[in-house]
Write a protein that holds these residues in place. Structure first.
Motif, mmCIF file in Angstrom:
data_model
loop_
_atom_site.group_PDB
_atom_site.id
_atom_site.type_symbol
_atom_site.label_atom_id
_atom_site.label_comp_id
_atom_site.label_asym_id
_atom_site.label_seq_id
_atom_site.Cartn_x
_atom_site.Cartn_y
_atom_site.Cartn_z
ATOM 1 N N GLY A 120 1.199 2.575 -3.665
ATOM 2 C CA GLY A 120 0.068 3.498 -3.681
ATOM 3 C C GLY A 120 0.390 4.864 -3.127
ATOM 4 N N GLN B 230 -14.199 -0.842 -6.878
ATOM 5 C CA GLN B 230 -14.745 -0.036 -7.973
ATOM 6 C C GLN B 230 -15.333 -0.950 -9.036
ATOM 7 O OE1 GLN B 230 -11.913 2.405 -9.987
ATOM 8 N NE2 GLN B 230 -13.430 3.344 -11.313
ATOM 9 N N ASP C 154 0.838 -1.205 0.000
ATOM 10 C CA ASP C 154 0.000 0.000 0.000
ATOM 11 C C ASP C 154 0.870 1.252 0.000
ATOM 12 O OD1 ASP C 154 -2.413 -1.418 0.082
ATOM 13 O OD2 ASP C 154 -2.312 -1.602 2.266
ATOM 14 N N TYR D 260 -11.175 0.713 3.372
ATOM 15 C CA TYR D 260 -11.150 0.859 1.919
ATOM 16 C C TYR D 260 -11.018 -0.477 1.205
ATOM 17 C CZ TYR D 260 -9.923 5.316 3.980
ATOM 18 O OH TYR D 260 -9.905 6.435 4.771
ATOM 19 N N THR E 56 3.394 12.096 -7.519
ATOM 20 C CA THR E 56 2.830 12.517 -8.806
ATOM 21 C C THR E 56 1.600 13.403 -8.667
ATOM 22 O OG1 THR E 56 1.410 10.554 -8.989
ATOM 23 C CG2 THR E 56 3.654 10.379 -9.890
ATOM 24 N N LYS F 94 -1.383 12.281 -8.478
ATOM 25 C CA LYS F 94 -2.455 11.638 -9.236
ATOM 26 C C LYS F 94 -2.828 10.315 -8.583
ATOM 27 C CE LYS F 94 -0.800 13.462 -13.674
ATOM 28 N NZ LYS F 94 -0.294 13.090 -15.019
ATOM 29 N N GLU F 95 -4.029 9.838 -8.913
ATOM 30 C CA GLU F 95 -4.448 8.535 -8.419
ATOM 31 C C GLU F 95 -3.613 7.440 -9.074
ATOM 32 O OE1 GLU F 95 -8.523 5.822 -8.056
ATOM 33 O OE2 GLU F 95 -8.598 7.873 -8.841
ATOM 34 N N THR F 96 -3.182 6.489 -8.288
ATOM 35 C CA THR F 96 -2.336 5.420 -8.804
ATOM 36 C C THR F 96 -3.138 4.466 -9.681
ATOM 37 O OG1 THR F 96 -0.901 5.512 -6.878
ATOM 38 C CG2 THR F 96 -0.866 3.491 -8.152
ATOM 39 N N THR F 97 -2.600 4.154 -10.837
ATOM 40 C CA THR F 97 -3.207 3.150 -11.708
ATOM 41 C C THR F 97 -2.135 2.150 -12.101
ATOM 42 O OG1 THR F 97 -2.794 4.527 -13.655
ATOM 43 C CG2 THR F 97 -4.961 4.706 -12.633
ATOM 44 N N ASP G 213 3.485 6.737 -4.639
ATOM 45 C CA ASP G 213 3.247 7.167 -6.018
ATOM 46 C C ASP G 213 2.306 8.364 -6.065
ATOM 47 O OD1 ASP G 213 3.444 6.646 -8.965
ATOM 48 O OD2 ASP G 213 1.293 6.380 -8.725
ATOM 49 N N MET G 214 1.231 8.324 -5.289
ATOM 50 C CA MET G 214 0.283 9.448 -5.278
ATOM 51 C C MET G 214 0.925 10.704 -4.719
ATOM 52 S SD MET G 214 -3.487 7.877 -4.390
ATOM 53 C CE MET G 214 -3.026 6.919 -2.948
#
Length: 505
Positions: free
Chosen positions: A460, A497, A456, A492, A467, A469-472, A463-464
């Motif tokens: 996750g 999703q 995590d 969570y 950047t 941004k949401e991690t993909t 990276d977020m």
């Protein structure tokens, strides 16, 4: 298919029916190979056809609106349905001047379609001659929504065998549709065979049912839309529409049957149609604006929108993004409310949409070239819709709008840039702390307490944080579901999703 001159003709209806028959391979059929998932057309109201069978009492006003009604086959349920529709119409300030049995040939239906075929009737709605066209259409919308609420309650409470439904209820348009194959539509609805059935525009649609079982009510076109594709953000769209319902409807309106605005029991297309219709009915708005609001293009990184020719378009999208989440496709949408007709492609652009214009003022949009039989020599323009693009025809003045014309026209109706500058506050990103605020030991304890793993944090959070941004990422996930795991999990992990919410089998 529409005429830029506004002239009503049989040619438009014939072309629509022919084009529809060419779309048969795009639709689905039931096991009997004869009951289609759905086919239909929308046209202008053929008053000369309708009023042959209905005499309007002058004391009630003029015949100015028409409802296409699917009634239950049971005589008592049908009679109660008519009564509720008449009551709702009266409550909206209008009057039902008469009923007309729509001539049909049930022998053309497949076995499954025939088992659920409704009793199809039309109700002629009278209104005062001095009522404006906009007020009339608003009253027709109110009457239909009131009737829908009453009909649904009565059907549920009485355990009705049939499903009452209102395909259209308008002063401008009428929808003929059903659980039929393309070629059967005009054989089932005898009105469509008449040479004096004329229109200046038409929408045609052949359905392939994806996330719902085929039903007469779910055939298309809907009241303002025809939809090719799926809405893969459907769950979120429905949840947000329900959350905002209190803001949209007054308590009085909600109690009068206008609630709910969306319904999970309906198809994705039906819910999008209801949302588009609602927005287009608001003062100062129309269908092209409603589609721009609901199905925005990918504007964030579109450098073309910085050109002065696109003034206000980016700000339009930014403003509406604060209030309405996009209904994401893939989706090709054709739309009409009798004032406008057009087509829009969602930002994914994964559905074919080709259009052409002819010397004599015919505008056609179709999934496949060649379905409308016009000579090549008569074509003055050909084109295709790209991702997020739209074309539209104003039926009141015959003005055709390309994507680069309709978008700035809609955006210029309000000062969205000014509104955003006053109402939106951008919060700049803060600097990270220069020194660690926790020891490694305390940090590990905190991670453990909150259920964070090294994965995590490393894949996750880090990276977020770096950047913004949401991690993909994409990889296999063989961990047990949180609800079935023997290990404790953070909240969570219990939430997943839904990606492809509507998909082909």
């Amino acid at each position: 298919i529409a005429s830029e001159t506004g002239e009503k003709s049989r040619r438009v209806v014939d072309f629509a029916l022919r084009a529809l028959s060419c779309m048969e391979h795009r639709g689905g059929c039931s096991a009997d190979n004869d009951s289609g998932d759905g086919a239909g057309v929308m046209t202008a109201i053929p008053w000369n056809v309708v009023l042959e069978d209905v005499q309007v009492d002058p004391d009630l006003g003029e015949a100015r609106g028409l409802g296409m009604i699917f009634l239950p086959q049971d005589p008592e349920e049908a009679a109660r349905s008519r009564e509720l529709i008449e009551q709702a119409t009266k409550k909206a300030g209008l009057a039902v001047a008469g009923w007309r049995e729509v001539p049909v040939d049930a022998d053309t239906l497949g076995v499954l379609a025939k088992a659920t075929v409704p009793k199809v009737e039309q109700c002629v709605v009278a209104a005062p001659a001095d009522m404006s066209a906009e007020d009339l259409e608003a009253s027709m919308y109110q009457a239909r929504r009131l009737a829908e609420g009453s009909l649904n309650r009565a059907a549920a409470e009485g355990a009705w065998k049939g499903e009452p439904y209102i395909p259209s209820f308008s002063s401008r348009t009428v929808v003929y549709k059903g659980m039929v194959r393309s070629a059967v539509l005009d054989r089932f609805y005898l009105d469509l065979q008449r040479e004096d059935y004329e229109s200046s525009f038409s929408i045609y649609h052949r359905r392939f049912s994806t996330n719902t079982m085929p039903r007469w009510s779910l055939a298309q076109p809907m009241r303002v839309l025809g939809h090719n594709g799926e809405i893969n953000t459907l769950l979120g769209n429905l949840n947000w529409m329900r959350a905002r319902e209190a803001e949209i409807l007054s308590d009085a309106a909600a109690s009068e049957g206008l609630s709910p605005l969306v319904d999970p029991a309906r198809s994705d297309s039906a819910n999008l149609d209801g949302a588009a219709e609602l927005i287009s009915m608001q003062d100062g708005r129309d269908l092209p604006e409603a589609l721009m609001c609901l199905v925005p293009e990918a504007y964030e990184s579109n450098e073309d929108l910085k050109d002065p020719a696109w003034k206000g378009v980016r700000e339009f999208y930014e403003y509406h993004a604060l209030m309405q989440e996009g209904w994401d496709g893939p989706a090709l949408l054709v739309f009409s409310d009798g004032k406008w007709i057009g087509a829009a492609l969602d930002r994914n652009g994964l559905r074919p949409a080709r259009f052409m214009r002819t010397k004599d003022g015919l505008v056609c949009m179709m999934s496949e070239t060649g379905v409308v039989p016009v000579p090549e020599s008569s074509i003055v323009e050909k084109g295709r819709l790209g991702p997020g693009q739209m074309i539209a025809l104003d039926l009141s003045d015959g003005q055709f709008y390309h994507n680069y014309e309709i978008k700035p026209t809609v955006a210029a109706r309000a000062d969205y840039k000014g509104v955003l500058s006053q109402a939106v506050k951008e919060v700049p990103a803060g600097a990270f702390a220069g020194q660690a605020t926790m020891s490694d030991e305390d940090l590990l304890v905190s991670w453990t307490a909150f259920g964070w793993s090294l994965e995590d944090v490393g894949m996750g959070i880090a990276d977020m944080a770096s950047t913004g941004k949401e991690t993909t990422f994409c990889m296999g996930d063989d961990a047990p579901l949180a609800a079935m795991s023997a290990q404790p999990h953070m909240l969570y992990d219990y939430l997943k999703q839904r990606f492809a919410q509507v998909t082909n089998p």
